[in-house]
Design a protein around this motif. Structure first.
Motif, PDB file in Angstrom:
ATOM      1  N   VAL A   1      -2.129   3.544  -9.925  1.00 10.00           N
ATOM      2  CA  VAL A   1      -1.922   4.942 -10.317  1.00 10.00           C
ATOM      3  C   VAL A   1      -1.041   4.981 -11.553  1.00 10.00           C
ATOM      4  CG1 VAL A   1      -2.190   5.802  -7.957  1.00 10.00           C
ATOM      5  CG2 VAL A   1       0.094   5.183  -8.797  1.00 10.00           C
TER       6      VAL A   1
ATOM      7  N   GLY B   1       0.795  -1.222   0.000  1.00  7.90           N
ATOM      8  CA  GLY B   1       0.000   0.000   0.000  1.00  7.90           C
ATOM      9  C   GLY B   1       0.829   1.275   0.000  1.00  7.90           C
ATOM     10  N   PRO B   2       0.177   2.424  -0.123  1.00  5.78           N
ATOM     11  CA  PRO B   2       0.875   3.704  -0.302  1.00  5.78           C
ATOM     12  C   PRO B   2       1.580   4.240   0.934  1.00  5.78           C
ATOM     13  CG  PRO B   2      -1.487   4.055  -0.148  1.00  5.78           C
ATOM     14  CD  PRO B   2      -1.288   2.568  -0.201  1.00  5.78           C
ATOM     15  N   ASP B   3       1.373   3.625   2.099  1.00  2.00           N
ATOM     16  CA  ASP B   3       2.068   4.090   3.295  1.00  2.00           C
ATOM     17  C   ASP B   3       3.536   3.671   3.303  1.00  2.00           C
ATOM     18  OD1 ASP B   3      -0.135   5.389   4.300  1.00  2.00           O
ATOM     19  OD2 ASP B   3      -0.823   3.673   5.482  1.00  2.00           O
TER      20      ASP B   3
ATOM     21  N   VAL C   1       3.107  10.234 -10.204  1.00  2.00           N
ATOM     22  CA  VAL C   1       3.712  10.066  -8.879  1.00  2.00           C
ATOM     23  C   VAL C   1       5.237  10.008  -8.922  1.00  2.00           C
ATOM     24  CG1 VAL C   1       1.680   8.902  -7.929  1.00  2.00           C
ATOM     25  CG2 VAL C   1       3.487   7.537  -9.018  1.00  2.00           C
TER      26      VAL C   1
ATOM     27  N   HIS D   1       3.713  12.084  -0.131  1.00  2.00           N
ATOM     28  CA  HIS D   1       3.061  10.798   0.147  1.00  2.00           C
ATOM     29  C   HIS D   1       2.669  10.117  -1.164  1.00  2.00           C
ATOM     30  CE1 HIS D   1      -0.346   8.102   1.223  1.00  2.00           C
ATOM     31  NE2 HIS D   1       0.425   7.864   2.276  1.00  2.00           N
ATOM     32  N   GLY D   2       3.039   8.857  -1.300  1.00  2.00           N
ATOM     33  CA  GLY D   2       2.661   8.095  -2.482  1.00  2.00           C
ATOM     34  C   GLY D   2       3.559   8.286  -3.683  1.00  2.00           C
ATOM     35  N   THR D   3       4.603   9.095  -3.556  1.00  2.00           N
ATOM     36  CA  THR D   3       5.492   9.297  -4.704  1.00  2.00           C
ATOM     37  C   THR D   3       6.429   8.097  -4.877  1.00  2.00           C
ATOM     38  OG1 THR D   3       7.080  10.495  -3.312  1.00  2.00           O
ATOM     39  CG2 THR D   3       5.441  11.802  -4.518  1.00  2.00           C
TER      40      THR D   3
ATOM     41  N   ARG E   1      -0.214  -0.072  -7.390  1.00  3.02           N
ATOM     42  CA  ARG E   1      -0.980   0.868  -6.569  1.00  3.02           C
ATOM     43  C   ARG E   1      -2.194   1.435  -7.294  1.00  3.02           C
ATOM     44  NH1 ARG E   1       3.557   4.570  -3.404  1.00  3.02           N
ATOM     45  NH2 ARG E   1       4.080   3.005  -1.824  1.00  3.02           N
TER      46      ARG E   1
ATOM     47  N   ASP F   1       6.950   3.977   1.443  1.00  3.41           N
ATOM     48  CA  ASP F   1       7.621   4.792   0.433  1.00  3.41           C
ATOM     49  C   ASP F   1       8.409   3.895  -0.523  1.00  3.41           C
ATOM     50  OD1 ASP F   1       6.715   7.089   1.757  1.00  3.41           O
ATOM     51  OD2 ASP F   1       8.471   7.059   3.088  1.00  3.41           O
TER      52      ASP F   1
END
Length: 246
Positions: free
Chosen positions: A156, A120-122, A161, A175-177, A154, A124
């Motif tokens: 995206v 998940g996006p949490d 990102v 966040h999420g990059t 993800r 990095d």
């Protein structure tokens, strides 16, 4: 055995592919470089492999279409216009475009996509790559391939990102990059690491190329696989039979 023609025959990859063809018992239909007759090469081949330059891509695709044969595009540094040209060509012939023809990197890409989806996006994501001093594009095609896999995991778009450069006072990490770092030096054939950094833990998935021959053998395997395919756009994951839904 397949008759395969090489576009960019005097480059590092072109020479390595010629050796891989000989080692595998395949026929080298011929090789051309800048100014060479690609159409004649296509007519003499069952498949083309292109490791030349982005500026030659359109012409090379037209040669494959004219001869009615598949083409593997391993040229890196492609822009959106090049991908649109590949999409159009894939309506007429089988086209496989990839930033890396190594089976190991192909599997790494699948692992990266799965890890990005599950973590998940949490977490990095940072992608670090190193190549020889003569490489002219950055990030490498392989790094972008791995970034695209992470972004796909993800759900995206990578362009939305990606963070390709940091210099000066950049502020906190977004966040999420998905970050990229490119190192150049020596004769490194290719090293790639995808770092997933979470709270108080870190996961790193890596691939180290010890010799350019691994890419050459993968390119020959993919080109041979393409010969029996219907028109369409393919990936190295198709060659390995990997399920992108897994």
């Amino acid at each position: 055995m397949a008759r395969i023609g090489i576009i960019g025959g005097e480059g590092r990859m072109g020479r390595a592919i010629a050796l891989a063809l000989a080692d595998g018992g395949h026929d080298l239909a011929g090789a051309v470089d800048r100014g060479g007759d690609v159409a004649a090469l296509a007519d003499a081949s069952e498949a083309l492999v292109d490791f030349s330059a982005p500026g030659a891509l359109q012409h090379n695709l037209h040669a494959a279409i004219g001869a009615g044969i598949p083409i593997l595009v391993g040229t890196t540094g492609l822009a959106e216009e090049h991908h649109r040209a590949i999409d159009r060509a894939a309506q007429a012939v089988a086209v496989l475009q990839t930033g890396n023809t190594s089976p190991g990197v192909t599997l790494l890409s699948a692992l990266v996509r799965d890890a990005a989806r599950r973590l998940g996006p949490d977490w990095d994501i940072e992608i670090v790559e190193m190549h020889h001093r003569g490489k002219v594009d950055a990030p490498s095609g392989t790094a972008l391939l791995l970034g695209a896999a992470a972004a796909e995991g993800r759900g995206v778009a990578l362009d939305d990102v990606a963070q390709r450069a940091r210099d000066g006072e950049t502020g906190a990490r977004g966040h999420g990059t998905i970050g990229f770092a490119s190192l150049r030096g020596g004769t490194v054939a290719g090293e790639h690491s995808v770092i997933f950094a979470g709270d108080e833990e870190r996961l790193t998935l890596s691939h180290h190329a010890e010799n350019r021959s691994i890419f050459a053998r993968g390119a020959v395997r993919a080109a041979e696989w393409l010969i029996a395919r219907a028109p369409g756009r393919y990936t190295m994951e198709d060659v390995l039979g990997l399920d992108r839904r897994a």
